[in-house]
Write a protein that holds these residues in place. Structure first.
Motif, PDB file in Angstrom:
ATOM      1  N   VAL A  80       0.832  -1.208   0.000  1.00 45.15           N
ATOM      2  CA  VAL A  80       0.000   0.000   0.000  1.00 45.15           C
ATOM      3  C   VAL A  80       0.866   1.258   0.000  1.00 45.15           C
ATOM      4  N   ASP A  81       1.968   1.260   0.715  1.00 44.32           N
ATOM      5  CA  ASP A  81       2.820   2.449   0.783  1.00 44.32           C
ATOM      6  C   ASP A  81       3.302   2.890  -0.597  1.00 44.32           C
ATOM      7  N   PRO A  82       3.849   1.999  -1.429  1.00 44.74           N
ATOM      8  CA  PRO A  82       4.240   2.458  -2.772  1.00 44.74           C
ATOM      9  C   PRO A  82       3.044   2.941  -3.594  1.00 44.74           C
ATOM     10  N   LEU A  83       1.882   2.310  -3.402  1.00 41.28           N
ATOM     11  CA  LEU A  83       0.695   2.756  -4.140  1.00 41.28           C
ATOM     12  C   LEU A  83       0.294   4.167  -3.732  1.00 41.28           C
ATOM     13  N   VAL A  84       0.367   4.441  -2.447  1.00 43.84           N
ATOM     14  CA  VAL A  84       0.038   5.784  -1.970  1.00 43.84           C
ATOM     15  C   VAL A  84       1.028   6.796  -2.549  1.00 43.84           C
ATOM     16  N   ASP A  85       2.306   6.420  -2.603  1.00 40.96           N
ATOM     17  CA  ASP A  85       3.302   7.313  -3.194  1.00 40.96           C
ATOM     18  C   ASP A  85       2.995   7.558  -4.669  1.00 40.96           C
ATOM     19  N   ARG A  86       2.606   6.525  -5.390  1.00 40.75           N
ATOM     20  CA  ARG A  86       2.277   6.686  -6.810  1.00 40.75           C
ATOM     21  C   ARG A  86       1.037   7.560  -6.993  1.00 40.75           C
ATOM     22  N   VAL A  87       0.049   7.348  -6.152  1.00 43.22           N
ATOM     23  CA  VAL A  87      -1.161   8.169  -6.245  1.00 43.22           C
ATOM     24  C   VAL A  87      -0.818   9.631  -5.970  1.00 43.22           C
ATOM     25  N   GLN A  88       0.021   9.880  -4.998  1.00 47.88           N
ATOM     26  CA  GLN A  88       0.417  11.258  -4.685  1.00 47.88           C
ATOM     27  C   GLN A  88       1.153  11.872  -5.869  1.00 47.88           C
ATOM     28  N   LEU A  89       2.034  11.105  -6.496  1.00 39.30           N
ATOM     29  CA  LEU A  89       2.752  11.594  -7.670  1.00 39.30           C
ATOM     30  C   LEU A  89       1.776  11.898  -8.808  1.00 39.30           C
ATOM     31  N   THR A  90       0.794  11.025  -8.999  1.00 35.31           N
ATOM     32  CA  THR A  90      -0.205  11.238 -10.056  1.00 35.31           C
ATOM     33  C   THR A  90      -1.023  12.493  -9.771  1.00 35.31           C
ATOM     34  N   VAL A  91      -1.432  12.680  -8.536  1.00 29.59           N
ATOM     35  CA  VAL A  91      -2.203  13.872  -8.171  1.00 29.59           C
ATOM     36  C   VAL A  91      -1.373  15.131  -8.402  1.00 29.59           C
ATOM     37  N   ASP A  92      -0.096  15.092  -8.044  1.00 27.70           N
ATOM     38  CA  ASP A  92       0.778  16.243  -8.277  1.00 27.70           C
ATOM     39  C   ASP A  92       0.902  16.536  -9.771  1.00 27.70           C
ATOM     40  N   THR A  93       1.036  15.487 -10.580  1.00 28.47           N
ATOM     41  CA  THR A  93       1.143  15.667 -12.030  1.00 28.47           C
ATOM     42  C   THR A  93      -0.138  16.263 -12.597  1.00 28.47           C
ATOM     43  N   VAL A  94      -1.278  15.758 -12.137  1.00 31.38           N
ATOM     44  CA  VAL A  94      -2.564  16.298 -12.610  1.00 31.38           C
ATOM     45  C   VAL A  94      -2.700  17.764 -12.211  1.00 31.38           C
ATOM     46  N   ASN A  95      -2.270  18.119 -11.025  1.00 37.36           N
ATOM     47  CA  ASN A  95      -2.331  19.517 -10.599  1.00 37.36           C
ATOM     48  C   ASN A  95      -1.472  20.404 -11.496  1.00 37.36           C
TER      49      ASN A  95
END
Length: 170
Positions: A80-95
Motif C-alpha cells: 500500500v505504501d508504494p501505491l500511496v506514493d504513486r497516487v500522490q505523484l499522479t495527483v501532483d502531475t494532474v495539478n
C-alpha cells in the motif's frame, strides 16, 4: 493525703491496663471489619471471575481466529505504501497539468477578446460606407419625392440591413 508516685502507681497501672484493653477491643473491631470487607471483595472477585471466564475464552478464540488474517495482511500493507506514493505523484502531475491548462485557457481568452475586437472593427469599417450610401439614397429619394409630390407614406426611411447587425449587438 499526699499523692506520690508510689501511691499513684497502682492507679496509673490500672488506668493503663484499662486503656490497653479498650485499644485492643477497638483493634479487634477494626480487624473484624477489615476481614469482612476482604471477604466481600473476595466474593465479588470470584463472582466476576465466574461471569467473565466464558467471555474471556470467547475473546481468546476470536483473537486466535483473527491473528492469521492480520498476519496475511502484512504483505498487502507493505504494497500500500508504494501505491500511496504513486497516487500522490499522479495527483501532483494532474495539478501541474491543470495549472498548464489554466494558462492555456487564459491565452485563449485573450486571443478571443482580440478576435472579437478585430471583428467589431472590421464590421464598423465595412458598415460605415454602407450607412453613408444609405443616407445618400434617403436624401435622393426625399428630393425625388419632393419633386414628384408623392405621398407621406412613401417618405418613410427604408432600413438597409448591411452594417446594422454589428451596431445592434453591441
Amino acid at each position: 493525703m499526699e499523692i506520690t508516685v508510689e501511691t499513684a502507681m497502682p492507679w496509673l497501672l490500672a488506668a493503663l491496663a484499662v486503656l490497653g484493653i479498650v485499644a485492643l477491643i477497638a483493634l479487634i473491631v477494626v480487624l473484624v471489619k477489615v476481614a469482612k470487607a476482604v471477604s466481600g471483595v473476595n466474593e465479588l472477585v470470584e463472582t466476576a471471575n465466574k461471569q467473565l471466564s466464558p467471555t474471556l475464552q470467547n475473546v481468546n478464540a476470536m483473537v486466535e481466529g483473527v491473528t492469521p488474517s492480520v498476519q496475511a495482511l502484512g504483505p498487502a500493507l507493505e504494497k500500500v505504501d508504494p501505491l500511496v506514493d504513486r497516487v500522490q505523484l499522479t495527483v501532483d502531475t494532474v495539478n501541474l497539468e491543470l495549472l498548464r491548462v489554466d494558462g492555456i485557457l487564459e491565452d485563449v481568452e485573450q486571443v478571443t477578446d482580440v478576435a472579437g475586437n478585430a471583428a467589431t472593427t472590421v464590421n464598423n469599417v465595412i458598415s460605415a460606407p454602407s450607412e453613408a450610401v444609405a443616407g445618400l439614397l434617403d436624401k435622393v429619394k426625399g428630393l425625388v419625392d419632393d419633386a414628384t409630390g408623392t405621398s407621406e407614406d412613401s417618405k418613410k426611411r427604408f432600413v438597409y440591413p448591411v452594417g446594422k447587425a454589428g451596431k445592434d449587438q453591441s
